[in-house]
Scaffold this active site. Sequence first.
Site, short mmCIF file in Angstrom:
data_model
loop_
_atom_site.label_atom_id
_atom_site.label_comp_id
_atom_site.label_asym_id
_atom_site.label_seq_id
_atom_site.Cartn_x
_atom_site.Cartn_y
_atom_site.Cartn_z
N LYS A 33 -2.01 5.90 -1.27
CA LYS A 33 -0.91 5.37 -2.11
C LYS A 33 -1.42 4.81 -3.44
O LYS A 33 -0.86 5.11 -4.50
CB LYS A 33 -0.15 4.30 -1.32
N THR A 64 -4.28 5.50 -4.87
CA THR A 64 -4.84 6.64 -5.60
C THR A 64 -3.73 7.41 -6.32
O THR A 64 -3.88 7.81 -7.48
CB THR A 64 -5.58 7.57 -4.63
N ARG A 120 -2.19 -4.34 -7.08
CA ARG A 120 -2.63 -5.65 -6.59
C ARG A 120 -4.15 -5.75 -6.60
O ARG A 120 -4.85 -4.75 -6.65
CB ARG A 120 -2.10 -5.88 -5.16
N LYS A 160 -10.48 -1.63 6.09
CA LYS A 160 -9.58 -0.87 5.22
C LYS A 160 -10.24 -0.47 3.89
O LYS A 160 -9.91 0.55 3.30
CB LYS A 160 -8.33 -1.71 4.94
N PHE A 169 1.41 -0.78 2.09
CA PHE A 169 1.64 -0.05 3.34
C PHE A 169 2.84 0.89 3.23
O PHE A 169 3.12 1.41 2.15
CB PHE A 169 1.77 -1.02 4.51
N PHE A 188 -5.54 17.18 0.61
CA PHE A 188 -6.87 17.17 1.21
C PHE A 188 -7.36 18.62 1.31
O PHE A 188 -6.55 19.54 1.48
CB PHE A 188 -6.83 16.55 2.61
N TRP A 226 -6.85 13.27 -6.76
CA TRP A 226 -8.11 12.75 -6.23
C TRP A 226 -9.29 13.58 -6.76
O TRP A 226 -10.32 13.04 -7.14
CB TRP A 226 -8.09 12.75 -4.70
#
Length: 558
Positions: free
Chosen positions: A73, A75, A96, A107, A303, A383, A411
């Site tokens: 998220k 990223t 944040r 994490k 989240f 991915f 990414w």
Amino acid sequence: MAPKSDIEIARAAQKKPIREIGAGLGIPEAELLPFGHDKAKISAEFIAGLKDRPSGKLVLVTAINPTPAGEGKTTTTVGLGDGLNAIGRKAAICIREASLGPCFGMKGGAAGGGYAQVVPMEEMNLHFTGDFHAITSAHNLLAAMIDNHIYWGNALGIDSRRVTWRRVMDMNDRALRDVVTSLGGVANGYPRQSGFDITVASEVMAILCLATDIADLQRRLGEIIIGYTAAREPVRARDLKADGAMTVLLAQAMQPNLVQTLENNPAFVHGGPFANIAHGCNSVIATTTALKLADYVVTEAGFGADLGAEKFMNIKCRKAGLAPDAVVIVATVRALKMNGGVAKADLGTENVEAVKRGCANLGRHLENIAAFHVPAVVAINHFVSDTDAEIAAVQEYARIHGVEAVLCRHWAEGSAGITELAHKVVALAEGGAARFQPLYPDEMGLFEKIETIATRIYRAEAVQVDDKLRAQLRAWEDAGYGNLPVCMAKTQYSFTTDPEKRGAPTGHVVPVREVRLSAGAGFVVAICGEIMTMPGLPRVPAAETIGLNADGQIEGLF
């Protein structure tokens, strides 16, 4: 050759001096408080002068429920900000700050990944500009003043059995969840049971993230209820004369931090409440400042959408008068397969049927976002193991549900891999379809608000609350707090309170074991199931592999 790690990519970044990043937003160098060459705080005076400017478009990035497979998220938030700038929009990112707890736990950090990162990565994931330390100090100053007041005669009549203000530290440490303080005799005060929460769960963190300026910060700090007298009358931080000193400790921390992405685009990194135990959003002052300086602001909420997005809409937007123009829901084929019942070890094998089953989780989040009347688009964070058939299954599922699902390769490729999503977001935000409204009105009762979230967002059949907690909620309503929103503390891994129940379960019961009044922050916390406000470290914490290499560089952060 093995692909570069996130920290290797970040270390190779061609950063610009932070004054140049500020200049691109129209911030004079004199209004920046530099922390080295690559990060700075923005002065309160400059921010105050922006209030009459028009605001840009606000885009929220959220996600499906997190899994060990990864969603990306942050990223995607960073990548989308870069992508919007790449297609000619003046965009800024609001995310944040990272907590040390997950950095040394399981994490990891909060700077994005691959070629969609915010830098400096090491500093951001460690001490950064010291904001978390300031919050920890202000919180614990109040704790010290409570015990000191009781020790020196207790003029306020605080009932030591009813002190609700715990201590905090920015580390996962299960041994501190429940402690007894002031042992050792008369000189050390009066023993009482207490405990520690992690700093991100502190009401002081929430207050800093929701305050609009220094005056509002001190007012909110003064409203903190630290406990009660024997007659059940509330005692506040201002009664202890603690609010002034706490504000002094937080004055610099209140100023938003400006850094940059790998592609030298501006990023505001400020505040860090977790969404599973707090309200999970970047600070109001950072978001509103960015909206005055950029045409597009991309922010994230922690989240999955059942937690972060719900709190972003019902708490942050409600309190700050914000209204998102578009929402991006991040999903990965891998995470959807896990939601469809595939074990982590088997995620590399094509399984279209599992993807289709797992899409029920995505569909639930799409329905929930629609309830806030804001248009959405799905970002498929790519991915290398994803197959064409699996990607097509997600896109077809989204199409049937009336939204587009865009494959994103940020990414690996940076902004070049996410321009299609950037164009879709612009079309949504400028299409005028957003008619934002919170899920429930202010005047709804506190228990009814909890019930509304549980039944409409989590699809629970009922909420389990004992008579004592119901009486507490009614007492807060009688005391004038009934108009506050509710902050649900719940596992992030499921719509239920059982982290093992993935997908889109229905008919479950949400047990509420504790309620807390955060009068300064302006919400009521409902702690559900087994969620802990002080996490523990995993069996093999990340700290075991973090260290300095022979060149004195940090290794092991992610």
